[in-house]
Design a protein around this motif. Sequence first.
Motif, PDB file in Angstrom:
ATOM      1  N   MET A 190       0.844  -1.200   0.000  1.00 13.71           N
ATOM      2  CA  MET A 190       0.000   0.000   0.000  1.00 13.71           C
ATOM      3  C   MET A 190       0.875   1.244   0.000  1.00 13.71           C
ATOM      4  N   HIS A 191       0.371   2.292  -0.595  1.00 17.71           N
ATOM      5  CA  HIS A 191       1.003   3.609  -0.513  1.00 17.71           C
ATOM      6  C   HIS A 191       0.131   4.458   0.408  1.00 17.71           C
ATOM      7  N   VAL A 192       0.663   4.828   1.562  1.00 19.66           N
ATOM      8  CA  VAL A 192      -0.124   5.475   2.615  1.00 19.66           C
ATOM      9  C   VAL A 192       0.370   6.895   2.848  1.00 19.66           C
ATOM     10  N   LEU A 193      -0.563   7.830   2.882  1.00 21.38           N
ATOM     11  CA  LEU A 193      -0.248   9.199   3.296  1.00 21.38           C
ATOM     12  C   LEU A 193      -0.617   9.351   4.762  1.00 21.38           C
ATOM     13  N   VAL A 194       0.351   9.697   5.584  1.00 21.90           N
ATOM     14  CA  VAL A 194       0.122   9.924   7.004  1.00 21.90           C
ATOM     15  C   VAL A 194       0.190  11.425   7.257  1.00 21.90           C
ATOM     16  N   VAL A 195      -0.868  11.984   7.806  1.00 22.70           N
ATOM     17  CA  VAL A 195      -0.908  13.414   8.130  1.00 22.70           C
ATOM     18  C   VAL A 195      -1.024  13.525   9.642  1.00 22.70           C
ATOM     19  N   GLU A 196       0.093  13.779  10.292  1.00 14.22           N
ATOM     20  CA  GLU A 196       0.177  13.747  11.759  1.00 14.22           C
ATOM     21  C   GLU A 196       1.252  14.721  12.218  1.00 14.22           C
ATOM     22  N   ASP A 197       0.896  15.624  13.141  1.00  9.03           N
ATOM     23  CA  ASP A 197       1.863  16.623  13.589  1.00  9.03           C
ATOM     24  C   ASP A 197       2.663  16.178  14.809  1.00  9.03           C
ATOM     25  N   ASP A 198       2.215  15.144  15.507  1.00 14.35           N
ATOM     26  CA  ASP A 198       2.974  14.643  16.655  1.00 14.35           C
ATOM     27  C   ASP A 198       4.105  13.751  16.135  1.00 14.35           C
ATOM     28  N   ALA A 199       5.340  14.170  16.368  1.00  9.77           N
ATOM     29  CA  ALA A 199       6.498  13.494  15.787  1.00  9.77           C
ATOM     30  C   ALA A 199       6.595  12.038  16.228  1.00  9.77           C
ATOM     31  N   GLU A 200       6.340  11.777  17.514  1.00 10.41           N
ATOM     32  CA  GLU A 200       6.465  10.410  18.026  1.00 10.41           C
ATOM     33  C   GLU A 200       5.418   9.491  17.400  1.00 10.41           C
ATOM     34  N   THR A 201       4.168   9.977  17.327  1.00  7.75           N
ATOM     35  CA  THR A 201       3.103   9.172  16.734  1.00  7.75           C
ATOM     36  C   THR A 201       3.351   8.943  15.252  1.00  7.75           C
ATOM     37  N   ALA A 202       3.777  10.005  14.557  1.00  8.76           N
ATOM     38  CA  ALA A 202       4.043   9.896  13.125  1.00  8.76           C
ATOM     39  C   ALA A 202       5.147   8.884  12.842  1.00  8.76           C
ATOM     40  N   ASP A 203       6.213   8.938  13.635  1.00  7.63           N
ATOM     41  CA  ASP A 203       7.325   8.005  13.435  1.00  7.63           C
ATOM     42  C   ASP A 203       6.892   6.570  13.708  1.00  7.63           C
ATOM     43  N   TYR A 204       6.078   6.380  14.738  1.00 11.35           N
ATOM     44  CA  TYR A 204       5.584   5.045  15.085  1.00 11.35           C
ATOM     45  C   TYR A 204       4.753   4.462  13.947  1.00 11.35           C
ATOM     46  N   ILE A 205       3.833   5.272  13.419  1.00  7.51           N
ATOM     47  CA  ILE A 205       2.956   4.782  12.344  1.00  7.51           C
ATOM     48  C   ILE A 205       3.765   4.488  11.081  1.00  7.51           C
ATOM     49  N   CYS A 206       4.592   5.448  10.689  1.00 12.66           N
ATOM     50  CA  CYS A 206       5.336   5.302   9.430  1.00 12.66           C
ATOM     51  C   CYS A 206       6.324   4.135   9.490  1.00 12.66           C
ATOM     52  N   SER A 207       7.084   4.041  10.592  1.00 10.28           N
ATOM     53  CA  SER A 207       8.075   2.968  10.696  1.00 10.28           C
ATOM     54  C   SER A 207       7.397   1.600  10.765  1.00 10.28           C
ATOM     55  N   SER A 208       6.258   1.512  11.443  1.00  4.03           N
ATOM     56  CA  SER A 208       5.542   0.241  11.550  1.00  4.03           C
ATOM     57  C   SER A 208       4.961  -0.175  10.201  1.00  4.03           C
ATOM     58  N   LEU A 209       4.444   0.788   9.452  1.00  2.00           N
ATOM     59  CA  LEU A 209       3.903   0.480   8.125  1.00  2.00           C
ATOM     60  C   LEU A 209       5.019   0.058   7.173  1.00  2.00           C
ATOM     61  N   ARG A 210       6.143   0.750   7.261  1.00  5.12           N
ATOM     62  CA  ARG A 210       7.277   0.395   6.393  1.00  5.12           C
ATOM     63  C   ARG A 210       7.813  -0.992   6.718  1.00  5.12           C
ATOM     64  N   ALA A 211       7.761  -1.359   7.991  1.00  2.52           N
ATOM     65  CA  ALA A 211       8.225  -2.691   8.387  1.00  2.52           C
ATOM     66  C   ALA A 211       7.362  -3.781   7.762  1.00  2.52           C
ATOM     67  N   LEU A 212       6.118  -3.435   7.426  1.00  2.00           N
ATOM     68  CA  LEU A 212       5.223  -4.390   6.769  1.00  2.00           C
ATOM     69  C   LEU A 212       5.340  -4.337   5.244  1.00  2.00           C
ATOM     70  N   GLY A 213       6.232  -3.478   4.773  1.00  2.00           N
ATOM     71  CA  GLY A 213       6.460  -3.391   3.334  1.00  2.00           C
ATOM     72  C   GLY A 213       5.675  -2.311   2.621  1.00  2.00           C
ATOM     73  N   HIS A 214       4.988  -1.459   3.370  1.00  2.00           N
ATOM     74  CA  HIS A 214       4.204  -0.398   2.762  1.00  2.00           C
ATOM     75  C   HIS A 214       5.053   0.853   2.542  1.00  2.00           C
ATOM     76  N   VAL A 215       4.657   1.661   1.572  1.00  2.00           N
ATOM     77  CA  VAL A 215       5.328   2.939   1.297  1.00  2.00           C
ATOM     78  C   VAL A 215       4.535   4.040   1.993  1.00  2.00           C
ATOM     79  N   THR A 216       5.229   4.922   2.708  1.00  2.00           N
ATOM     80  CA  THR A 216       4.538   5.987   3.428  1.00  2.00           C
ATOM     81  C   THR A 216       5.116   7.350   3.077  1.00  2.00           C
ATOM     82  N   ASP A 217       4.234   8.333   2.984  1.00  2.00           N
ATOM     83  CA  ASP A 217       4.619   9.734   2.884  1.00  2.00           C
ATOM     84  C   ASP A 217       4.053  10.431   4.112  1.00  2.00           C
TER      85      ASP A 217
END
Length: 223
Positions: free
Chosen positions: A1-28
Amino acid sequence: MHVLVVEDDAETADYICSSLRALGHVTDLATDGKAGFLLGLDGNFDVMVVDRMLPGLDGLAMVKAIRASGVDTPVLFLSALGGLDDRVTGLEAGADDYLVKPFAFSELSARLTALARRPPIQAEQTRLTVGDLTVDLLKHSVTRAGEDIPLQPREFRLLSVLMKNADRVVTRTMLLEDVWDFHFDPQTNVVETHISRLRNKIDKPFDAPLIHTVRGAGYSIHV
């Protein structure tokens, strides 16, 4: 999946993006609503995760703007605002799902996968044609071979059901449900009577019949 994450909290954004990437998804990632809106306009994402409380342009306004621009990418709102009214407001703004913080990533991932699997919404057909017969669902008009054919409301509804199922058999039960909203057999010849009226208007004045009886099954409209 190609996922757009719109999140201003740095910790939450990093958690979501890194976890999605670990599953093989592309995140912006976009960290404010305006940036999220501009990225989302591209429409190249399978799904968006949008926080409601964003700087610059809040999540509700961002999603409304995205939808007003004709982008139908599935959106999941992620928010600490978890009341019933909050969820309803989010969905009414154009979101497809709503997840309350704090959340389990496994649930977020499952919801995103489900959203990405949804088939795209198809624009409803408003003009139906079989041979030289045309039904305009918006104008409620019927023409055959260029001639206008006036129909009563029930006749128009009956013809529309047949046209939407062109080349397929439409049973008497289907017609009772779709045209008369009957979920039982009233033991009358109401269907047969209206089919006869339709034939008098649609078929009789012209060379080739379009409405056909399929014995023991129902009716079909085809050339």
